[in-house]
Design a protein around this motif. Structure first.
Motif, PDB file in Angstrom:
ATOM      1  N   LEU A  94       0.837  -1.201   0.000  1.00 46.04           N
ATOM      2  CA  LEU A  94       0.000   0.000   0.000  1.00 46.04           C
ATOM      3  C   LEU A  94       0.874   1.252   0.000  1.00 46.04           C
ATOM      4  O   LEU A  94       0.581   2.232  -0.712  1.00 46.04           O
ATOM      5  N   PHE A  95       1.954   1.220   0.784  1.00 49.48           N
ATOM      6  CA  PHE A  95       2.866   2.363   0.815  1.00 49.48           C
ATOM      7  C   PHE A  95       3.572   2.529  -0.529  1.00 49.48           C
ATOM      8  O   PHE A  95       3.838   3.653  -0.970  1.00 49.48           O
ATOM      9  N   ASP A  96       3.886   1.394  -1.185  1.00 49.46           N
ATOM     10  CA  ASP A  96       4.526   1.460  -2.509  1.00 49.46           C
ATOM     11  C   ASP A  96       3.588   2.107  -3.524  1.00 49.46           C
ATOM     12  O   ASP A  96       4.025   2.906  -4.368  1.00 49.46           O
ATOM     13  N   LYS A  97       2.305   1.766  -3.438  1.00 49.18           N
ATOM     14  CA  LYS A  97       1.335   2.357  -4.361  1.00 49.18           C
ATOM     15  C   LYS A  97       1.181   3.850  -4.060  1.00 49.18           C
ATOM     16  O   LYS A  97       1.037   4.667  -4.983  1.00 49.18           O
ATOM     17  N   ARG A  98       1.197   4.206  -2.794  1.00 50.11           N
ATOM     18  CA  ARG A  98       1.162   5.623  -2.420  1.00 50.11           C
ATOM     19  C   ARG A  98       2.328   6.358  -3.057  1.00 50.11           C
ATOM     20  O   ARG A  98       2.167   7.461  -3.617  1.00 50.11           O
ATOM     21  N   SER A  99       3.509   5.757  -2.974  1.00 52.25           N
ATOM     22  CA  SER A  99       4.702   6.366  -3.553  1.00 52.25           C
ATOM     23  C   SER A  99       4.561   6.518  -5.073  1.00 52.25           C
ATOM     24  O   SER A  99       4.937   7.548  -5.640  1.00 52.25           O
ATOM     25  N   ASP A 100       4.016   5.509  -5.712  1.00 56.63           N
ATOM     26  CA  ASP A 100       3.850   5.564  -7.174  1.00 56.63           C
ATOM     27  C   ASP A 100       2.904   6.698  -7.582  1.00 56.63           C
ATOM     28  O   ASP A 100       3.113   7.359  -8.598  1.00 56.63           O
ATOM     29  N   ILE A 101       1.865   6.919  -6.784  1.00 59.76           N
ATOM     30  CA  ILE A 101       0.921   8.003  -7.090  1.00 59.76           C
ATOM     31  C   ILE A 101       1.587   9.355  -6.872  1.00 59.76           C
ATOM     32  O   ILE A 101       1.460  10.271  -7.692  1.00 59.76           O
ATOM     33  N   VAL A 102       2.337   9.476  -5.785  1.00 62.44           N
ATOM     34  CA  VAL A 102       3.000  10.744  -5.463  1.00 62.44           C
ATOM     35  C   VAL A 102       3.989  11.134  -6.553  1.00 62.44           C
ATOM     36  O   VAL A 102       4.053  12.297  -6.969  1.00 62.44           O
ATOM     37  N   LYS A 103       4.772  10.170  -7.041  1.00 60.32           N
ATOM     38  CA  LYS A 103       5.813  10.494  -8.029  1.00 60.32           C
ATOM     39  C   LYS A 103       5.349  10.287  -9.473  1.00 60.32           C
ATOM     40  O   LYS A 103       6.166  10.279 -10.392  1.00 60.32           O
ATOM     41  N   ALA A 104       4.027  10.099  -9.663  1.00 60.53           N
ATOM     42  CA  ALA A 104       3.420  10.014 -11.007  1.00 60.53           C
ATOM     43  C   ALA A 104       3.806   8.758 -11.770  1.00 60.53           C
ATOM     44  O   ALA A 104       3.743   8.728 -12.999  1.00 60.53           O
ATOM     45  N   ALA A 105       4.185   7.704 -11.035  1.00 59.15           N
ATOM     46  CA  ALA A 105       4.460   6.427 -11.712  1.00 59.15           C
ATOM     47  C   ALA A 105       3.175   5.646 -11.935  1.00 59.15           C
ATOM     48  O   ALA A 105       3.140   4.689 -12.710  1.00 59.15           O
ATOM     49  N   TYR A 106       2.102   6.056 -11.267  1.00 62.87           N
ATOM     50  CA  TYR A 106       0.809   5.382 -11.416  1.00 62.87           C
ATOM     51  C   TYR A 106      -0.292   6.424 -11.300  1.00 62.87           C
ATOM     52  O   TYR A 106      -0.270   7.285 -10.411  1.00 62.87           O
ATOM     53  N   GLU A 107      -1.276   6.351 -12.208  1.00 61.56           N
ATOM     54  CA  GLU A 107      -2.420   7.248 -12.163  1.00 61.56           C
ATOM     55  C   GLU A 107      -3.620   6.488 -11.621  1.00 61.56           C
ATOM     56  O   GLU A 107      -4.070   5.506 -12.231  1.00 61.56           O
ATOM     57  N   PRO A 108      -4.141   6.874 -10.451  1.00 56.62           N
ATOM     58  CA  PRO A 108      -5.263   6.136  -9.858  1.00 56.62           C
ATOM     59  C   PRO A 108      -6.513   6.224 -10.732  1.00 56.62           C
ATOM     60  O   PRO A 108      -6.726   7.218 -11.428  1.00 56.62           O
ATOM     61  N   THR A 109      -7.330   5.186 -10.660  1.00 59.35           N
ATOM     62  CA  THR A 109      -8.567   5.131 -11.435  1.00 59.35           C
ATOM     63  C   THR A 109      -9.617   6.048 -10.809  1.00 59.35           C
ATOM     64  O   THR A 109      -9.467   6.499  -9.670  1.00 59.35           O
TER      65      THR A 109
END
Length: 406
Positions: A94-109
């Motif tokens: 969950l923290f990894d996904k948070r990091s991905d959203i913060v640094k724009a590596a993942y765009e949440p649906t």
């Protein structure tokens, strides 16, 4: 002579009472008296010393049982540490996904971005539609002016600035660097290894240093002291180690260059000398004072390490698990709520005291005892080993001095 005895005695008693009243209205005398009374708190009554030998013998047996309890408690905390390690692995995705959203590596649906407000925050349907339309127009206007921001800009910098404990450490020259901070992770020691945890600060490539990760490791101990087993009250941080920051030339914010003029004693000529000296910075956090083997530290070093331990514990226990709530400020409001009632009571007491002072004809504000202090939201208690145990600082004092000498 006998006739005068009664009235004289009454007059003497009256004078004594008047003198007592005057003394009790003097803040300096009251403060001195309170200090003496405080010194009596916890003083042995002599009861234990007066016990028969056979009873003292049984008391010693109880103490031995207490030592065994302390050792069982130490095992309990070791298992708690293992449990923390187990659940850290469950939190990490969950923290990894948070990091991905913060640094724009993942765009949440869209589904992931839906958030139902609390009932008290809900607005009428018409008001909601009006606000949505307004927000849409503003968003379209912004889109025309500039590109969409990537991820959540300055996420961790905002977290730091929102928390007094951390913002007190920040300097203006630290902020451009912390804009590149992408994540903070907590890593626990491996099973079977001495108890410890490491804070990892992950940075994107930047112009300030070549490191991608800066680390701070805190070593802990969870066992009673053989010389003082009754002092055991859970795991204690015994030392910490930072890391070397590979600064780009001219970008080291922990140092600054100053120019000083020196006059020659004999010739009287003056020359300008350039010196490099320590500079206040958050990044001094990664170079804490070393704890000598004998555990003896000077007062400044104790203060720095006490602050360091408290901050490290706070980042681990509060900041990393609840980062988004410190970003929005909601966690700070929750912390403040915990202290509202106590603060209100303190305000009431202060108001009553001020009223009493105003009604006191002998009150002199110049000699008022300094008994009022500001309330601060402090992080969870973290125990500190040895001489550092009594030197925890309040959040208002937590700043990083550049030197350890006065």
């Amino acid at each position: 002579m006998h006739k005068c005895a009664g009235p004289c005695m009454m007059e003497s008693v009256g004078d004594a009472r008047q003198l007592t009243v005057q003394m009790m209205q003097n803040p300096q005398i009251l403060a001195a008296l309170q200090e003496r009374l405080d010194g009596l708190n916890g003083s042995p009554s002599g009861y234990i010393e007066s016990l028969p030998k056979v009873v003292k013998r049984r008391v010693n047996a109880l103490k031995n049982l207490q030592v065994k309890c302390a050792h069982i408690e130490a095992k309990f905390y070791e298992e708690v540490h293992e449990l923390e390690r187990k659940y850290a692995a469950l939190y990490q995705p969950l923290f990894d996904k948070r990091s991905d959203i913060v640094k724009a590596a993942y765009e949440p649906t869209d589904e992931e971005c839906e958030w139902k407000a609390d009932e008290e925050e809900e607005l009428t349907v018409s008001k909601q539609e009006e606000m949505k339309e307004k927000a849409k127009l503003e968003e379209e206007k912004k889109d025309e002016e500039k590109e969409d921001p990537k991820g959540i800009p300055e996420f961790w910098l905002t977290v730091f600035k929102n928390v007094d404990l951390l913002s007190d450490m920040l300097q203006e020259h630290d902020e451009p660097i912390l804009k590149h901070l992408q994540d903070i992770k907590v890593k626990f020691s491996d099973p079977g290894q001495p108890m410890s945890f490491t804070l990892e600060f992950h940075f994107e490539p930047n112009d300030f240093f070549t490191n991608t990760v800066l680390t701070k490791t805190y070593k802990m101990r969870s066992e009673p002291d053989e010389n003082d087993p009754f002092s055991f009250d859970g795991p204690e941080i015994i030392c910490c180690t930072g890391c070397t920051i590979d600064w780009t030339k001219g970008k080291n914010v922990t140092l600054k260059t100053i120019k000083k003029k020196q006059k020659h004693k004999g010739r009287g000529t003056v020359r300008t000398v350039t010196k490099t000296v320590p500079n206040d910075s958050f990044f001094n956090f990664f170079t804490p004072p070393e704890v000598p083997e004998n555990g003896e530290l000077d007062e400044d070093s104790e203060a720095v390490l006490a602050a360091d331990f408290e901050i490290g514990h706070f980042i681990r226990e509060r900041i990393v698990p609840r980062a988004v709530l410190y970003f929005t400020g909601e966690a700070i409001e929750d912390d403040d709520d915990d202290y509202d009632e106590e603060g209100e009571e303190a305000d009431d007491e202060e108001g009553e005291e001020e009223a009493d002072e105003e009604n006191d004809p002998d009150y002199d504000p110049k000699v008022r005892s300094q008994t009022h202090t500001d309330a601060h939201t402090s992080p969870p208690f973290v125990k500190i080993s040895g001489v550092l145990r009594e030197t925890l600082l309040s959040s208002s004092q937590l700043c990083w001095p550049t030197t350890l000498s006065p």
